[in-house]
Write an enzyme that holds these catalytic residues in place. Sequence first.
Site, short mmCIF file in Angstrom:
data_model
loop_
_atom_site.label_atom_id
_atom_site.label_comp_id
_atom_site.label_asym_id
_atom_site.label_seq_id
_atom_site.Cartn_x
_atom_site.Cartn_y
_atom_site.Cartn_z
N HIS A 154 -31.77 13.49 43.80
CA HIS A 154 -32.45 14.12 42.66
C HIS A 154 -33.88 14.53 42.99
CE1 HIS A 154 -34.93 10.66 41.12
NE2 HIS A 154 -33.97 9.92 41.61
N ASP A 188 -39.22 8.43 45.17
CA ASP A 188 -38.06 8.39 44.30
C ASP A 188 -38.01 9.72 43.54
OD1 ASP A 188 -35.97 7.78 42.63
OD2 ASP A 188 -37.03 6.23 41.49
N GLU A 213 -32.18 13.22 36.73
CA GLU A 213 -31.55 11.94 37.07
C GLU A 213 -32.21 10.79 36.35
OE1 GLU A 213 -30.99 8.15 39.39
OE2 GLU A 213 -32.82 9.23 38.84
N GLU A 214 -33.53 10.86 36.22
CA GLU A 214 -34.28 9.73 35.68
C GLU A 214 -34.01 9.46 34.20
OE1 GLU A 214 -35.78 7.63 37.34
OE2 GLU A 214 -36.55 8.52 39.19
N ASP A 264 -30.44 8.07 47.50
CA ASP A 264 -31.53 7.70 46.60
C ASP A 264 -32.34 6.60 47.28
OD1 ASP A 264 -33.15 7.34 44.27
OD2 ASP A 264 -31.43 7.81 42.99
N HIS A 272 -41.35 3.70 41.34
CA HIS A 272 -41.86 4.13 40.04
C HIS A 272 -43.35 3.84 39.88
CE1 HIS A 272 -37.98 4.94 37.54
NE2 HIS A 272 -37.85 5.33 38.80
#
Length: 348
Positions: free
Chosen positions: A63, A177, A207-208, A230, A318
């Site tokens: 992603h 990410d 995606e998130e 990922d 994140h």
Amino acid sequence: MVDYELLKKIVEAPGVTGYEFMGVRDIIIEAFKDYVDEVKVDKLGNVIAHKKGDGPKVMLAGHMDQIGLMVTHIEKNGFLRVAPIGGIDPRTLIAQRFKVWVDKGKFIYGVGGSVPPHIQKPEERKKAPDWDQIFIDVGAESKEEAEEMGVKIGTIITWDGRLEKLGNHRFVSIAFDDRIAVYTLVETARQLKETNADIYFVATVQEEVGLRGARTSAFGIEPDYGFAIDVTIAADVPGTPEHKQVTQLGKGTAIKIMDRSVICHPTIVKWMEEIAKKYEIPYQWDILLGGGTDAGAIHLNKAGVPTGAISVPSRYIHSNAEVVDERDVDASVKLMVKILEHIHELEI
């Protein structure tokens, strides 16, 4: 070795979930075009790079969206109230620098603020700030000034992060990410020489917030096999027991067994391990109990798709300072290339 300049372009380009067109999408299209037969953007915004073949149809997904913030309100004194897009711990926002994207390719700077601990009550200092206590300071003295600077309701915000080398083999950056996986897809396309597979490299959107781009692109492609790439947690830091570290930096690519969204097909998992051993590619196992990947959407497509996944270990996921090891990235590319070279041998 990692192509530093290409990686820098991919990770530093803006592309918050739902707003991937703000920068990163064009860079990905340009990066793929010399290594595939066709590149297109579907209706949801996924970039689909097709390398044609007469063998099994294989979908590879990573992603391109990143977590970020959206302006929900502008205070009379010019401060911005925000909401998270994707999973963000508000503790990671305090005293951080941000880019407030007032237009495509145009941003102003902001600072993440909250009530200073010096004037909080003792019991308040023990609590993490919540979203009602978070704001972004862009230097405006009024709502009108903030609007004159280009800010409006719905404006997108990212951390002011950048790619830097860290030690001998590691990198720190915003948005690893999952831009490190997008980079892995591009490198796989570049290094892949011999395969009969009909391959779709997909840089997915959204995606998130629920694997949305993978769901729609898999429906359109109808793959025989699916693979997601990922990041995964590398909690190999002081204070984390070994059994909770998930993976470790520098120990190789991580072959996923399961996460919250998918139980990878056992035959594919075993086959991936055999390939890694055959070609002496360093690997480790990935069982992630607290997150999901695009594999979760791919394997549920239509009547079902046998699906596997490769993970790149990353510390501090994140945040604006995620850390990966280039040896793990190289191992991930090598394993993905060998998977595609031998995909005709897979029997399920």
